[in-house]
Design an enzyme around this catalytic site. Structure first.
Site, mmCIF file in Angstrom:
data_model
loop_
_atom_site.group_PDB
_atom_site.id
_atom_site.type_symbol
_atom_site.label_atom_id
_atom_site.label_comp_id
_atom_site.label_asym_id
_atom_site.label_seq_id
_atom_site.Cartn_x
_atom_site.Cartn_y
_atom_site.Cartn_z
ATOM 1 N N SER A 708 28.036 -14.135 1.952
ATOM 2 C CA SER A 708 28.681 -13.953 0.751
ATOM 3 C C SER A 708 30.337 -14.326 1.154
ATOM 4 C CB SER A 708 28.593 -12.774 -0.215
ATOM 5 O OG SER A 708 29.024 -11.774 0.631
ATOM 6 N N LYS A 751 30.560 -5.391 -6.644
ATOM 7 C CA LYS A 751 31.847 -5.942 -6.108
ATOM 8 C C LYS A 751 33.071 -5.759 -7.069
ATOM 9 C CE LYS A 751 29.435 -9.024 -2.908
ATOM 10 N NZ LYS A 751 28.518 -10.584 -2.886
#
Length: 811
Positions: A708, A751
């Site tokens: 990511s 996140k």
């Protein structure tokens, strides 16, 4: 050294006792003989025999004698049931003995090996406190008695001994269990030892054995023993004749009844009366709702118990198994709550936030209320620590009005912990699932399988594979525990598993569970949780009145920002508890403390700040880009740093920061993409040859991996090669390909929470992650602007500014 006080005229010196040098001596501060009272054993001089230590006091005396090498007196009680015998409860005669060994049997009992020596007569005995013994010890003043032994060539005595051997061998034919003892006795070469061995082991009453022990002449004792054995032989012959005559007159039915009575009499004579225990189990079974198969097995195993010796280890194993069968709630079910509003009120009162999670749980509760006999799905609550997974399981049980049990699976690595151990093993027991159902007391409890993601595996098997049967509604109606060895119906049990991550779970196990994500809490939710639940509970647990400590919202905000960094509220609770502890200490020391804790007081209570409120580091340097990462404890922000240094050859890319293989591949892909599109970004080709690129991810002690950070690395590389500034308070997450396409990633909600904690205002995501944002409540998204991109070029157009840093490299 003497056995007795110097004022006592009856004194034996240590030299008068036949002690082995340097092996058995008297304790330096004891002048009386310690006594160990037996219930039925009468020991004779020269005999070595085991003694079962039934009472704790006997065990302590034996251990004391063995450890200190102290001789003790072995004396038989007049009445076996006397718990703590005094002098009047003991026979007057006994023997001095050495404790050769004390060991523990598999069933938990203890046995001592005794070696008898001289005979004595008790003059006085009383309990005395002996510090070395650790309590009261029965000490006695005794008179030693030396027995007269026949000459080795005494033919008259030899004839008596041979006659005793013949009689004992005849008696052994009808005394099963003593046959080996008598055969061993007849093999002794010492006639005196043989006589004393037979006296000690023959099943005469203790009174008769004491009468034999009182003889000071071994010859006289042998004569008396021969007479007693002859009488016993005649009695047995008469009994055999009567039984033979009676047997001829009985028909087949009466004969069987007679044999049953004989067997019961023999069993009671050998093993004692165990009818009370069996009757107790049989009466308890009448009220147990057994299944047909369980009732059949219980009856069979109960009959088997009656044929076992209560002193054998198998008896205790069999008894424990029957008790387990009785304790299980076979067909017992608790009534289900039918008031959905009540269930909703319970969930809302005990947990703040978690709207979608509680909505899914209410749906399941509604399904169970609508169809109580239906099969319940397996729920798996997944989220970082401290978000309320375990307490949510308790609330579900309370909302359903069902019993609740927690089964901790963290660190489990033995398959038998799930399926149970077979009864052939020592220390066998049911598995944790059956044990939890037994503790719950109902066959439809709520079982919380805690930390299911932390199950291990080794040569003992894979517990997660054993869970496949437990967590499959199509199979668990016939769950087979190795210890119970009967199929048990688990289909009515509501299983709730908890985990911090799904990455360690096998795919078959995941397929059997319905995943419910608990991502974490935002600032406002943490404040409400602390105000409604944490602070009132801590005050109550520490015996403080409600309102005695007031922590307003602005103080809680300061604690969350500067003293915690988590998705849950566990660390927040610890910090609040620190404040409560210091307030209690100050009150007990009569010091003044503010009732209302303000932000200015926090440094005195909690010390210096642990975390910076604004963790974002600015954009003064080129090549420093903020990324978003997912961890098992929630979301985090991470920085990708890139720098250039002149290089004439060698490796052109250096990676540091404890990166995993996937993350290293992302860095290689990003660099290759930047090289192939350098003209588009305004980067001269020669820079890649003249300079080495060093990419670093701070906090190098922490392992990092995953794809990511791909767009973050690419942005950092372009920034350092062009020296362009990065937009303020922007963070990004996404995987890249060699073509520059941005792929979606997971853990979006975690996140986002990490970005809000760090003060980020703009987040760059793959366009395919837009659906994840639409599924998140708006309260989590306030203050954030999302930019959805398809390619790395889109990322750079948003993240990089035309402006360059103030002191660019001389490129």
């Amino acid at each position: 050294m003497n056995y007795f006080n110097d004022n006592n005229p009856k004194i034996i010196s240590l030299g008068q006792i036949d002690l082995e040098p340097d092996k058995f001596t008297l304790a330096p501060d004891l002048d009386h003989l310690p006594l160990l009272a037996t219930q039925n054993l009468v020991l004779f001089p020269g005999v070595t025999t085991p003694l079962s230590l039934v009472r704790k006091s006997s065990q302590r005396i034996a251990d004391y004698a063995y450890e200190t090498k102290t001789p003790i007196g072995i004396v038989c009680q007049k009445y076996p049931d006397t718990g703590q015998p005094e002098q009047q409860d003991l026979f007057e005669y006994g023997v001095i003995a050495d404790v050769l060994k004390v060991f523990e049997l598999p069933d938990g009992n203890h046995t001592a090996i005794l070696r008898a020596r001289d005979k004595f007569e008790i003059l006085e005995a009383k309990y005395t406190n002996v510090p070395e013994f650790g309590g009261n010890l029965l000490l006695a003043a005794v008179t030693p008695i030396h027995e007269s032994k026949p000459r080795t060539n005494d033919k008259n005595f030899s004839g008596i001994v041979n006659a005793i051997k013949e009689v004992t061998l005849k008696l052994t034919q009808n005394l099963e269990g003593l046959k080996d003892v008598f055969l061993n006795a007849t093999n002794l070469n010492d006639p005196v030892g043989f006589i004393n061995m037979v006296c000690s082991q023959t099943p005469f009453p203790p009174v008769d054995k004491i009468r034999l022990l009182m003889f000071n002449s071994v010859r006289d004792r042998a004569k008396e023993l021969l007479e007693m054995l002859t009488q016993q032989e005649q009695m047995m012959k008469v009994a055999e004749e009567i039984q033979s005559h009676a047997r001829e007159n009985f028909d087949q039915q009466h004969r069987q009844a007679f044999l049953q009575q004989q067997m019961e009499a023999i069993r009671q004579e050998l093993y004692g009366d165990t009818d009370d225990e069996q009757d107790s189990l049989r009466k308890r079974a009448e009220s147990v709702p057994f299944t047909e198969a369980a009732a059949k097995v219980f009856k069979k195993e109960l009959d088997k118990l009656g044929r076992l010796n209560p002193q054998s280890p198998d008896y205790s194993v069999q008894y424990s198994y029957l008790e387990t069968l009785l304790d299980l709630p076979w067909l017992k079910y608790s009534d289900l709550n039918t008031n959905l509003a009540d269930a909703m009120a319970i969930l809302n009162s005990e947990h703040y936030g978690l709207t979608k999670v509680k909505e899914r749980i209410l749906e399941q509760i509604a399904v169970l209320m609508n169809n109580p006999g239906g099969k319940a799905p397996i729920l798996c609550l997944v989220g970082p620590p401290g978000v309320g997974k375990t307490s949510l399981g308790q609330s579900i049980a309370k909302a359903l009005h069902r019993s609740y049990q927690r089964v901790s699976l963290g660190g489990l690595h033995d398959e038998a912990e799930i399926r149970g151990h077979r009864r052939t093993y020592i220390g066998s027991m049911p598995g944790r699932i059956i044990d939890a159902v037994k503790r719950a007391g109902d066959s439809n409890p709520v079982l919380l399988l805690d930390e299911v993601d932390k199950i291990g595996a080794d040569f003992k098997g894979d517990p997660s594979a054993a869970l496949l049967e437990v967590l499959d509604p199509e199979q668990n109606c016939h769950f087979h525990d190795n210890y119970i060895d009967i199929d048990y119906d688990l289909s009515k049990v509501l299983f709730i598993a908890t985990a911090n991550t799904l990455s360690t779970l096998s795919q078959p196990l995941l397929d059997r569970m319905e995943i419910i994500d608990l991502s974490g809490y935002i600032m406002e939710e943490k404040i409400e949780i602390a105000t409604r639940h944490i602070i009132p509970r801590l005050l109550e647990e520490n015996n403080l009145k409600a309102g005695s400590i007031v922590i307003p919202a602005e103080t809680l905000t300061e604690i969350i920002d500067k003293y915690t960094s988590e998705s849950g509220v566990r660390q927040l609770e610890k910090e609040i508890f620190r404040i409560v502890r210091k307030v209690i200490l100050a009150k007990l020391m009569n010091e003044k403390v503010p009732k209302k804790i303000l932000p200015k007081h926090l440094k005195g209570f909690l010390g210096v700040e642990k975390y910076s409120k604004d963790r974002y580091e600015g954009n003064e340097f080129a090549g420093v880009v903020t990324g978003l990462a997912w961890t098992a404890v929630g979301g985090e922000i991470l920085y990708i740093e890139s720098s250039l240094s002149k290089s004439k050859g060698g490796e052109k890319l250096a990676l540091t920061g404890n990166l995993g293989n996937v993350m290293k591949e992302s860095a290689a892909i990003a660099l290759q993409y930047v090289k192939s599109h350098c003209d588009e970004f305004g980067i001269p080709d020669e820079l890649f040859e003249k300079y080495q690129l060093h990419l670093h991810v701070p906090e190098g002690a922490i392992p990092k991996d995953g794809p990511s950070a791909g767009i973050t690395m690419a942005t950092s590389m372009v920034s350092v090669f062009t020296q362009r500034k990065v937009r303020e308070r922007v963070a990004m997450t996404g995987e890249i390909t060699l073509r520059g396409k941005v792929l979606p990633v997971g853990g979006i909600k975690e996140k986002i929470l990490a970005a809000k904690r760090a003060g980020i205002t703009d987040i760059i995501l793959s366009r395919e992650n837009e659906k994840n944002i639409l599924d998140i409540d708006g309260i989590y998204l306030s203050g954030l602007t999302f930019h959805y991109v398809d390619t790395v070029s889109d990322v750079l157009s948003i993240a990089l500014l035309p402006e360059k840093v103030s002191n660019p490299l001389n490129l």
